[in-house]
Design an enzyme around this catalytic site. Structure first.
Site, short mmCIF file in Angstrom:
data_model
loop_
_atom_site.label_atom_id
_atom_site.label_comp_id
_atom_site.label_asym_id
_atom_site.label_seq_id
_atom_site.Cartn_x
_atom_site.Cartn_y
_atom_site.Cartn_z
N GLY A 260 0.83 -1.19 0.00
CA GLY A 260 0.00 0.00 0.00
C GLY A 260 0.87 1.24 0.00
O GLY A 260 2.01 1.20 0.46
N HIS B 256 -2.74 7.66 6.93
CA HIS B 256 -1.72 8.52 6.31
C HIS B 256 -2.33 9.83 5.80
O HIS B 256 -1.68 10.87 5.83
CB HIS B 256 -1.06 7.81 5.12
CG HIS B 256 0.15 6.99 5.49
ND1 HIS B 256 1.26 7.53 6.09
CD2 HIS B 256 0.44 5.68 5.32
CE1 HIS B 256 2.18 6.58 6.27
NE2 HIS B 256 1.70 5.43 5.82
N HIS C 278 -4.53 1.63 7.63
CA HIS C 278 -3.20 2.24 7.71
C HIS C 278 -3.07 3.37 6.67
O HIS C 278 -2.58 4.46 6.99
CB HIS C 278 -2.15 1.14 7.48
CG HIS C 278 -0.73 1.61 7.51
ND1 HIS C 278 0.17 1.18 8.47
CD2 HIS C 278 -0.03 2.44 6.70
CE1 HIS C 278 1.35 1.75 8.24
NE2 HIS C 278 1.26 2.51 7.17
N LEU D 122 6.61 2.09 5.06
CA LEU D 122 7.72 2.48 4.18
C LEU D 122 8.29 3.84 4.57
O LEU D 122 9.43 4.13 4.26
CB LEU D 122 7.23 2.52 2.73
CG LEU D 122 6.77 1.16 2.16
CD1 LEU D 122 6.08 1.35 0.82
CD2 LEU D 122 7.95 0.21 2.03
CO CO Z 1 2.65 3.60 6.01
#
Ligand code: CO
Length: 182
Positions: free
Chosen positions: A46, A155, A151, A110
Site C-alpha cells: 500500500g 496517512h 493504515h 515504508l
Molecule cells: Co505507512
C-alpha cells in the site's frame, strides 16, 4: 512512469492532513501510475500520496487476499491455491462503517524504516471512495486487507502507526516482509 522518492520521518508532509482530490484528469492517472510503480518497487502492499510528498487524499493498495477455507477439502491434503493480487486505487477514501471487533497485527511503514509495531485495527471496514474517474465506489474489506486500508487512510490524516501501536520495536529479519510494509 517514474519512481518517486518515499518521504520518511521526520518529513512534515507525513503529519499534514491531505487535501481532497477534486480533479480527475490525465495528471491524476499518471500520478497513480507512479504510485503503483513506487509501491511495487519498495516493495509494499500500500502507498498513500503523502508518502511521495503529495498532500492529497489518494491511496493505492495491492494485495492478494487469502481464499476462504474449502470445507470439502480433506484435512490431510494440502492444496496450494494461487491468489492473484488485486489492485485498488481510491481517491478520497473514507471509512463509513467498521466492526466493533478488532484484531492485533504487526505493521511496518515504508515511511518509518527500521521499526515495526503491534497495532489494533477493526476486523472489517466499509469504505466509500471515488475511482480514478471521480465515480463513487464502495467496498468492504476484512482481515489484513482491512488493516492495509486503515493504515493508508490514517496517512491521509497525518496519523502514523506508532501513534496507535501498543508497542514498537526493531524487527528481527523474519518479521520484515513486503506484506507489512505499507
Ligand atoms: Co505507512
Amino acid at each position: 512512469m517514474s519512481l518517486r522518492q518515499i518521504a520518511t520521518l521526520p518529513d512534515p508532509v507525513l503529519r499534514r492532513k491531505a487535501r481532497p482530490v477534486t480533479v480527475f484528469d490525465k495528471n491524476l492517472q499518471s500520478l497513480v501510475n507512479d504510485m503503483i510503480e513506487t509501491m511495487r518497487d519498495a516493495p509494499g502492499v500500500g502507498l498513500a500520496a503523502p508518502q511521495i510528498s503529495l498532500s492529497e487524499r489518494l491511496i493505492v493498495v495491492e494485495y492478494a487476499d487469502e481464499p476462504p477455507e474449502d470445507p470439502n477439502q480433506a484435512a490431510d491434503t494440502e492444496v496450494v491455491k494461487e491468489v492473484k493480487p488485486k489492485l485498488y486505487i481510491l481517491a478520497n477514501p473514507e471509512i463509513v462503517k467498521s466492526s466493533e471487533e478488532t484484531e492485533l497485527g504487526v505493521e511496518g511503514c515504508l515511511s518509518i524504516p527500521g521499526i515495526v509495531g503491534e497495532v489494533e485495527r477493526h476486523s472489517w471496514v466499509q469504505i466509500k471512495a471515488q475511482n480514478l474517474h471521480g465515480k463513487p465506489t464502495r467496498l468492504k474489506a476484512q482481515g489484513w486487507l482491512a488493516r492495509i486500508f486503515q493504515h493508508e487512510i490514517d496517512h491521509l490524516n497525518g496519523v502514523l502507526f506508532p501513534d496507535r501501536a501498543t508497542h514498537v520495536w526493531k524487527p528481527q529479519t523474519d518479521e520484515v516482509n513486503a506484506e507489512n510494509e505499507v
